[in-house]
Scaffold this motif. Sequence first.
Motif, short mmCIF file in Angstrom:
data_model
loop_
_atom_site.label_atom_id
_atom_site.label_comp_id
_atom_site.label_asym_id
_atom_site.label_seq_id
_atom_site.Cartn_x
_atom_site.Cartn_y
_atom_site.Cartn_z
N THR A 44 0.84 -1.20 0.00
CA THR A 44 0.00 0.00 0.00
C THR A 44 0.87 1.25 0.00
N ARG A 45 1.90 1.27 0.85
CA ARG A 45 2.81 2.42 0.89
C ARG A 45 3.51 2.62 -0.44
N LEU A 46 3.96 1.54 -1.06
CA LEU A 46 4.63 1.63 -2.36
C LEU A 46 3.70 2.21 -3.41
N LYS A 47 2.45 1.75 -3.41
CA LYS A 47 1.47 2.27 -4.38
C LYS A 47 1.23 3.76 -4.16
N GLU A 48 1.04 4.14 -2.89
CA GLU A 48 0.76 5.55 -2.58
C GLU A 48 1.95 6.44 -2.94
N THR A 49 3.15 5.99 -2.59
CA THR A 49 4.36 6.77 -2.88
C THR A 49 4.56 6.89 -4.39
N SER A 50 4.34 5.81 -5.11
CA SER A 50 4.48 5.84 -6.57
C SER A 50 3.47 6.80 -7.19
N ALA A 51 2.23 6.75 -6.72
CA ALA A 51 1.19 7.63 -7.27
C ALA A 51 1.52 9.08 -6.96
N SER A 52 1.98 9.36 -5.74
CA SER A 52 2.33 10.73 -5.36
C SER A 52 3.50 11.25 -6.19
N THR A 53 4.51 10.42 -6.39
CA THR A 53 5.66 10.82 -7.20
C THR A 53 5.24 11.07 -8.64
N LYS A 54 4.39 10.20 -9.15
CA LYS A 54 3.90 10.36 -10.53
C LYS A 54 3.14 11.68 -10.68
N ASN A 55 2.30 12.00 -9.70
CA ASN A 55 1.52 13.24 -9.77
C ASN A 55 2.44 14.46 -9.70
N SER A 56 3.45 14.41 -8.81
CA SER A 56 4.38 15.54 -8.67
C SER A 56 5.16 15.77 -9.96
N VAL A 57 5.65 14.70 -10.55
CA VAL A 57 6.43 14.81 -11.78
C VAL A 57 5.53 15.31 -12.91
N SER A 58 4.33 14.81 -12.98
CA SER A 58 3.39 15.24 -14.04
C SER A 58 3.08 16.72 -13.89
N GLN A 59 2.86 17.19 -12.67
CA GLN A 59 2.57 18.60 -12.42
C GLN A 59 3.76 19.46 -12.82
N TYR A 60 4.96 19.03 -12.47
CA TYR A 60 6.17 19.79 -12.80
C TYR A 60 6.35 19.87 -14.31
N VAL A 61 6.13 18.76 -15.00
CA VAL A 61 6.27 18.74 -16.46
C VAL A 61 5.26 19.68 -17.10
N SER A 62 4.03 19.67 -16.61
CA SER A 62 3.00 20.55 -17.19
C SER A 62 3.32 22.02 -16.91
N ASP A 63 3.88 22.32 -15.71
CA ASP A 63 4.27 23.70 -15.39
C ASP A 63 5.40 24.16 -16.31
N VAL A 64 6.36 23.28 -16.55
CA VAL A 64 7.48 23.64 -17.42
C VAL A 64 6.99 23.86 -18.85
N LYS A 65 6.05 23.05 -19.31
CA LYS A 65 5.52 23.21 -20.67
C LYS A 65 4.74 24.51 -20.80
N ALA A 66 3.99 24.86 -19.75
CA ALA A 66 3.17 26.08 -19.80
C ALA A 66 4.04 27.34 -19.79
N ASP A 67 5.06 27.36 -18.96
CA ASP A 67 5.90 28.56 -18.84
C ASP A 67 7.36 28.12 -18.63
N PRO A 68 8.08 27.79 -19.70
CA PRO A 68 9.45 27.28 -19.55
C PRO A 68 10.39 28.28 -18.87
N SER A 69 10.32 29.53 -19.23
CA SER A 69 11.24 30.51 -18.64
C SER A 69 10.89 30.76 -17.17
N GLY A 70 9.61 30.78 -16.82
CA GLY A 70 9.20 30.96 -15.43
C GLY A 70 9.65 29.79 -14.57
#
Length: 179
Positions: A44-70
């Motif tokens: 359960t912990r592995l699943k939760e940690t993996s999902a949280s990491t995936k969400n964080s990375v996805s959010q960061y990637v979308s932020d970089v795509k939206a405003d690369p210089s920012g």
Amino acid sequence: MPNEQLNQRSQQTESQKGKLSLAITVGALVGGILVLAKNDNARTRLKETSASTKNSVSQYVSDVKADPSGAKNDLVDRIQKTASITKEALNKIQEILDTQGKDIAEKAQEVKEESQDIVSTAKDAGEELKDVGDKVKEAKDELTESAEDEAAATTSPSTTSKDDDDDINDPTVAKGPVN
């Protein structure tokens, strides 16, 4: 010929090291899988940690795509702040080491000097005790010699008559002056 043997041994050693590292890696993976298979909480912990990491990375990637210089500027700012905080911490550590290091060095010097004084005092006491021991031995020798002289004087053969021999057995008769 010796060069070839050395090369073969080197290759065998490298091969054994490679096999060992592979065996360790496989063992760690198998152990991890067994833990996950047997322990529901770990899964359960592995699943939760993996999902949280995936969400964080996805959010960061979308932020970089939206405003690369920012995103770049934000990352640079965070790195600079981290570097500044780290530099302050290192300066504080250095300051503490400088002040405390001096105190420690002074205390160590004091302990060294006191230790030398203690050793010197112990040596002096040892020498004095040796002198006392010599005096005790001298006194013992003197007592032993005196006792031997008295024993020799009382047991030495004398040119006495038969009457004097009878006086030896008579406790009321004393030879010599009585004080």
